[in-house]
Design a protein around this motif. Structure first.
Motif, PDB file in Angstrom:
ATOM      1  N   GLY A 139     -43.518 -63.516  26.425  1.00 30.38           N
ATOM      2  CA  GLY A 139     -42.230 -64.019  25.957  1.00 30.38           C
ATOM      3  C   GLY A 139     -41.159 -62.940  25.990  1.00 30.38           C
ATOM      4  O   GLY A 139     -40.012 -63.193  26.366  1.00 30.38           O
ATOM      5  N   ASP A 140     -41.543 -61.732  25.615  1.00 27.72           N
ATOM      6  CA  ASP A 140     -40.627 -60.596  25.677  1.00 27.72           C
ATOM      7  C   ASP A 140     -40.189 -60.328  27.122  1.00 27.72           C
ATOM      8  O   ASP A 140     -39.012 -60.078  27.398  1.00 27.72           O
ATOM      9  CB  ASP A 140     -41.304 -59.366  25.069  1.00 27.72           C
ATOM     10  CG  ASP A 140     -40.426 -58.128  25.093  1.00 27.72           C
ATOM     11  OD1 ASP A 140     -39.653 -57.930  24.146  1.00 27.72           O
ATOM     12  OD2 ASP A 140     -40.507 -57.369  26.081  1.00 27.72           O
ATOM     13  N   ARG A 141     -41.159 -60.407  28.058  1.00 25.51           N
ATOM     14  CA  ARG A 141     -40.794 -60.243  29.484  1.00 25.51           C
ATOM     15  C   ARG A 141     -39.815 -61.324  29.931  1.00 25.51           C
ATOM     16  O   ARG A 141     -38.879 -61.057  30.676  1.00 25.51           O
ATOM     17  CB  ARG A 141     -42.053 -60.318  30.372  1.00 25.51           C
ATOM     18  CG  ARG A 141     -42.723 -58.994  30.637  1.00 25.51           C
ATOM     19  CD  ARG A 141     -43.665 -59.082  31.839  1.00 25.51           C
ATOM     20  NE  ARG A 141     -44.731 -60.042  31.647  1.00 25.51           N
ATOM     21  CZ  ARG A 141     -45.862 -59.786  30.986  1.00 25.51           C
ATOM     22  NH1 ARG A 141     -46.077 -58.607  30.467  1.00 25.51           N
ATOM     23  NH2 ARG A 141     -46.779 -60.728  30.848  1.00 25.51           N
ATOM     24  N   PHE A 142     -40.063 -62.547  29.453  1.00 22.72           N
ATOM     25  CA  PHE A 142     -39.213 -63.696  29.771  1.00 22.72           C
ATOM     26  C   PHE A 142     -37.768 -63.440  29.335  1.00 22.72           C
ATOM     27  O   PHE A 142     -36.818 -63.645  30.090  1.00 22.72           O
ATOM     28  CB  PHE A 142     -39.815 -64.922  29.063  1.00 22.72           C
ATOM     29  CG  PHE A 142     -39.088 -66.222  29.255  1.00 22.72           C
ATOM     30  CD1 PHE A 142     -39.321 -67.010  30.380  1.00 22.72           C
ATOM     31  CD2 PHE A 142     -38.212 -66.701  28.286  1.00 22.72           C
ATOM     32  CE1 PHE A 142     -38.682 -68.235  30.535  1.00 22.72           C
ATOM     33  CE2 PHE A 142     -37.565 -67.918  28.437  1.00 22.72           C
ATOM     34  CZ  PHE A 142     -37.804 -68.689  29.561  1.00 22.72           C
ATOM     35  N   VAL A 143     -37.621 -62.949  28.093  1.00 27.25           N
ATOM     36  CA  VAL A 143     -36.269 -62.698  27.574  1.00 27.25           C
ATOM     37  C   VAL A 143     -35.634 -61.500  28.280  1.00 27.25           C
ATOM     38  O   VAL A 143     -34.494 -61.578  28.754  1.00 27.25           O
ATOM     39  CB  VAL A 143     -36.306 -62.454  26.045  1.00 27.25           C
ATOM     40  CG1 VAL A 143     -34.925 -62.048  25.532  1.00 27.25           C
ATOM     41  CG2 VAL A 143     -36.796 -63.707  25.318  1.00 27.25           C
ATOM     42  N   ARG A 144     -36.384 -60.384  28.393  1.00 26.50           N
ATOM     43  CA  ARG A 144     -35.815 -59.182  29.034  1.00 26.50           C
ATOM     44  C   ARG A 144     -35.476 -59.417  30.493  1.00 26.50           C
ATOM     45  O   ARG A 144     -34.565 -58.791  31.039  1.00 26.50           O
ATOM     46  CB  ARG A 144     -36.804 -58.011  28.940  1.00 26.50           C
ATOM     47  CG  ARG A 144     -36.843 -57.370  27.571  1.00 26.50           C
ATOM     48  CD  ARG A 144     -37.836 -56.229  27.500  1.00 26.50           C
ATOM     49  NE  ARG A 144     -38.153 -55.937  26.110  1.00 26.50           N
ATOM     50  CZ  ARG A 144     -37.849 -54.794  25.486  1.00 26.50           C
ATOM     51  NH1 ARG A 144     -37.269 -53.821  26.124  1.00 26.50           N
ATOM     52  NH2 ARG A 144     -38.141 -54.626  24.224  1.00 26.50           N
ATOM     53  N   TRP A 148     -34.441 -66.664  30.066  1.00 26.41           N
ATOM     54  CA  TRP A 148     -34.082 -67.626  29.011  1.00 26.41           C
ATOM     55  C   TRP A 148     -32.733 -68.282  29.306  1.00 26.41           C
ATOM     56  O   TRP A 148     -32.475 -69.409  28.893  1.00 26.41           O
ATOM     57  CB  TRP A 148     -34.046 -66.897  27.655  1.00 26.41           C
ATOM     58  CG  TRP A 148     -34.057 -67.789  26.465  1.00 26.41           C
ATOM     59  CD1 TRP A 148     -34.349 -69.140  26.430  1.00 26.41           C
ATOM     60  CD2 TRP A 148     -33.774 -67.417  25.105  1.00 26.41           C
ATOM     61  NE1 TRP A 148     -34.278 -69.598  25.148  1.00 26.41           N
ATOM     62  CE2 TRP A 148     -33.928 -68.587  24.314  1.00 26.41           C
ATOM     63  CE3 TRP A 148     -33.422 -66.227  24.490  1.00 26.41           C
ATOM     64  CZ2 TRP A 148     -33.735 -68.573  22.927  1.00 26.41           C
ATOM     65  CZ3 TRP A 148     -33.232 -66.216  23.105  1.00 26.41           C
ATOM     66  CH2 TRP A 148     -33.380 -67.370  22.348  1.00 26.41           C
ATOM     67  N   LEU A 149     -31.882 -67.568  30.025  1.00 24.02           N
ATOM     68  CA  LEU A 149     -30.544 -68.089  30.317  1.00 24.02           C
ATOM     69  C   LEU A 149     -30.593 -69.266  31.279  1.00 24.02           C
ATOM     70  O   LEU A 149     -29.724 -70.126  31.262  1.00 24.02           O
ATOM     71  CB  LEU A 149     -29.666 -66.978  30.908  1.00 24.02           C
ATOM     72  CG  LEU A 149     -29.355 -65.821  29.944  1.00 24.02           C
ATOM     73  CD1 LEU A 149     -28.754 -64.649  30.706  1.00 24.02           C
ATOM     74  CD2 LEU A 149     -28.416 -66.287  28.837  1.00 24.02           C
ATOM     75  N   HIS A 153     -37.097 -73.800  28.696  1.00 29.08           N
ATOM     76  CA  HIS A 153     -38.438 -74.203  28.273  1.00 29.08           C
ATOM     77  C   HIS A 153     -39.502 -73.181  28.619  1.00 29.08           C
ATOM     78  O   HIS A 153     -40.112 -73.217  29.684  1.00 29.08           O
ATOM     79  CB  HIS A 153     -38.790 -75.569  28.873  1.00 29.08           C
ATOM     80  CG  HIS A 153     -37.983 -76.663  28.264  1.00 29.08           C
ATOM     81  ND1 HIS A 153     -38.132 -77.978  28.592  1.00 29.08           N
ATOM     82  CD2 HIS A 153     -37.023 -76.632  27.315  1.00 29.08           C
ATOM     83  CE1 HIS A 153     -37.299 -78.712  27.885  1.00 29.08           C
ATOM     84  NE2 HIS A 153     -36.604 -77.907  27.115  1.00 29.08           N
ATOM     85  N   TYR A 154     -39.729 -72.294  27.696  1.00 30.29           N
ATOM     86  CA  TYR A 154     -40.786 -71.297  27.825  1.00 30.29           C
ATOM     87  C   TYR A 154     -42.129 -71.992  27.557  1.00 30.29           C
ATOM     88  O   TYR A 154     -42.240 -72.814  26.659  1.00 30.29           O
ATOM     89  CB  TYR A 154     -40.522 -70.195  26.792  1.00 30.29           C
ATOM     90  CG  TYR A 154     -41.530 -69.095  26.844  1.00 30.29           C
ATOM     91  CD1 TYR A 154     -41.572 -68.238  27.933  1.00 30.29           C
ATOM     92  CD2 TYR A 154     -42.454 -68.935  25.826  1.00 30.29           C
ATOM     93  CE1 TYR A 154     -42.517 -67.237  27.993  1.00 30.29           C
ATOM     94  CE2 TYR A 154     -43.395 -67.936  25.879  1.00 30.29           C
ATOM     95  CZ  TYR A 154     -43.423 -67.095  26.964  1.00 30.29           C
ATOM     96  OH  TYR A 154     -44.358 -66.116  27.030  1.00 30.29           O
ATOM     97  N   PRO A 155     -43.165 -71.673  28.349  1.00 29.66           N
ATOM     98  CA  PRO A 155     -44.448 -72.382  28.181  1.00 29.66           C
ATOM     99  C   PRO A 155     -45.001 -72.266  26.770  1.00 29.66           C
ATOM    100  O   PRO A 155     -44.907 -71.219  26.141  1.00 29.66           O
ATOM    101  CB  PRO A 155     -45.366 -71.669  29.187  1.00 29.66           C
ATOM    102  CG  PRO A 155     -44.459 -71.025  30.177  1.00 29.66           C
ATOM    103  CD  PRO A 155     -43.197 -70.691  29.440  1.00 29.66           C
TER     104      PRO A 155
END
Lengths: 334, 334
Positions: A139-144, A148-149, A153-155
């Protein structure tokens, strides 16, 4: 000659300090080296221009004690080169890197860090389990990564409450893991060499059956000939496609090549690994996977546990040199 | 005209299904949309070619219920355009995105997800706290980046045992966080609107004093006018250079600009954030920091919590349309 060199010469070391052989710089020296060098005459093989064999040979007759970390192997061959050796004081808890058979044969005592790291390893293993199941690092990788922008929908991850977690090795660490998991509503079972009559948890004599009946396994047992590769293809298939493995014991508890295959092919759900078979080498295939959390064998290491471990190490060494009872001798069954 | 279109036409929707206005596709529809579309006639503003205002106007007279997620604002202006509205059923627990004053004035009932997400948010917040203090996500970056091969000494984290953790808001989530932290040997205190006489934890009426006396703060309270920016520069300075903040409440509980400043200048130790002031926008400065863990507002979301939340939402909507008691009405103090 620079007069300063005199001050650095080992010959000026106060003679009353007991000599301790240190083969490789232990991680704990990064914070507490002075606590040791103030009390002992450290023979640092890793700072000598001599090859290790020659350095050991040069000090062989006087070395009664070796201080070692948890990764550098203390093999029979080395031990045989130290005829005066009586104590190996390890900064780690596990002693699988020390040839205990040779120590037993020679009557060499081994001390470890005792219970020093248990709380921190337990916290780390629970952190890894939550991380894998709730996808924190990914999730941190997803945001960094800025995803997210564009993709809201994050798994979804899986919850912890009601999950059946099998603890492999219900010792100092495993029992602390159990306490933490119970507080999160997990259903705890375990396997161990022997059934523990003092715990309320279900005992499985067999790792395969435990895997069948578990949503996750947390490995916190010692590495021995009996436990090497205990997590093999069969155990992983029994755990299943949603199953999670956390390993804070030793890398070789798992057949790592099989683990990589199972992960790549989706045969297990995810892993949190603090330890690997060939540290610091980590199979490259794992770097591509999002259901994997990788740590550099550090769940035991905090500022606080390093301080405590230094006290235990120093306590064992001082007790040895003053013929007092050792703090944490390892029961040598060999 | 394609005869298929008839089947897609809203006019062929079975007339007995009650109409529900859905303004933006809620995340829960990614898994459970059919559970709703099988039971209700969903008026999906987000799938209509009409501008939102026109879509709302077209259905204004018949819409008694709105289904909303936790992020899309339900403002007074929108509510005023729905004269028949009697129920707002939110998929979230927090209702700070709904104009509760307007709802109170009009007698519109608001339902939320109740306790559905509490365990998962508690697990997520504990996961974030362990992660920041034990450097799990940054450890994973260290290993994946190949740094373990060249630098064996990964920076030490801090342990959890004995750390003083202040929980901000000891409600459904906060009390579950406390149970988990106690199992790890943390010393729990809290602040809340009122002292809770049923808990053994030390109550602080004042957030500033709680911060002074804590090693970490976990924010799990609602966002209200009283709690907006409660974590300001003063509170962060009181928490101090080693202090950690975990926020699983709402982004605006923290003065985010001040938080970024304190992190960049090293005035606090680290943060784990599930929520932000302007989601999905995250301050870019945070991406450069290793003592920060960032999640895309998903600590509430697991497969299991989504299933449970769908049941609660459907239960509330069906209860409303059949005049039965609602499952989880929100107490509207306005």
């Amino acid at each position: 000659m620079d007069p300063q060199d005199h001050h650095r010469s080992p010959s000026l070391q106060p003679p009353e300090l007991e000599k301790i052989l240190v083969l490789r710089r232990p991680y704990i020296f990064s914070v507490h080296e002075h606590d040791f060098s103030n009390r002992f005459h450290l023979l640092k093989a890793y700072e000598s221009p001599l090859p290790l064999h020659d350095f050991v040979h040069a000090h062989a007759q006087c070395v009664k004690a070796v201080l070692c970390s948890g990764t550098y192997p203390i093999k029979a061959e080395l031990i045989r080169h130290l005829p005066a050796l009586q104590l190996i004081a390890s900064a780690a808890t596990g002693v699988n890197h020390i040839d205990m058979v040779e120590c037993g044969r020679r009557g060499i005592i081994v001390t470890n860090a005792g219970d020093t790291y248990s709380d921190d390893v337990a916290d780390g293993s629970v952190g890894l389990l939550i991380d894998v199941m709730r996808r924190i690092t990914s999730g941190d990788r997803f945001v960094r990564g800025g995803y997210w922008l564009t993709s809201t929908h994050y798994p979804l991850g899986s919850n912890l409450r009601g999950k059946r977690v099998g603890i492999v090795g219900l010792g100092n660490i495993g029992s602390r893991v159990a306490t933490r998991l119970e507080a999160m509503g997990c259903i705890v079972s375990y396997t161990s060499r022997h059934k523990k009559h003092s715990t309320p948890f279900t005992f499985y004599p067999n790792i395969l059956q435990l895997a069948f009946d578990s949503d996750a396994l947390v490995l916190c047992c010692s590495l021995t000939n009996d436990t090497r590769h205990m997590i093999d293809n069969k155990v992983m298939m029994a755990l299943g496609k949603k199953g999670v493995i956390v390993n804070v014991g030793r890398g070789a508890l798992i057949d790592e090549a099989e683990l990589v295959k199972c992960l790549v092919e989706g045969d297990i759900g995810g892993v949190g690994l603090d330890v690997f078979e060939k540290e610091p080498n980590v199979p490259k295939e794992l770097f591509e996977l999002d259901n994997v959390v990788l740590l550099p064998h550090n769940t035991a290491f905090t500022k606080e546990s390093f301080y405590d471990a230094a006290q235990v190490l120093i306590g064992n060494l001082e007790a040895f040199f003053t013929n007092k009872p050792l703090l944490t001798p390892v029961d040598n069954k060999f």
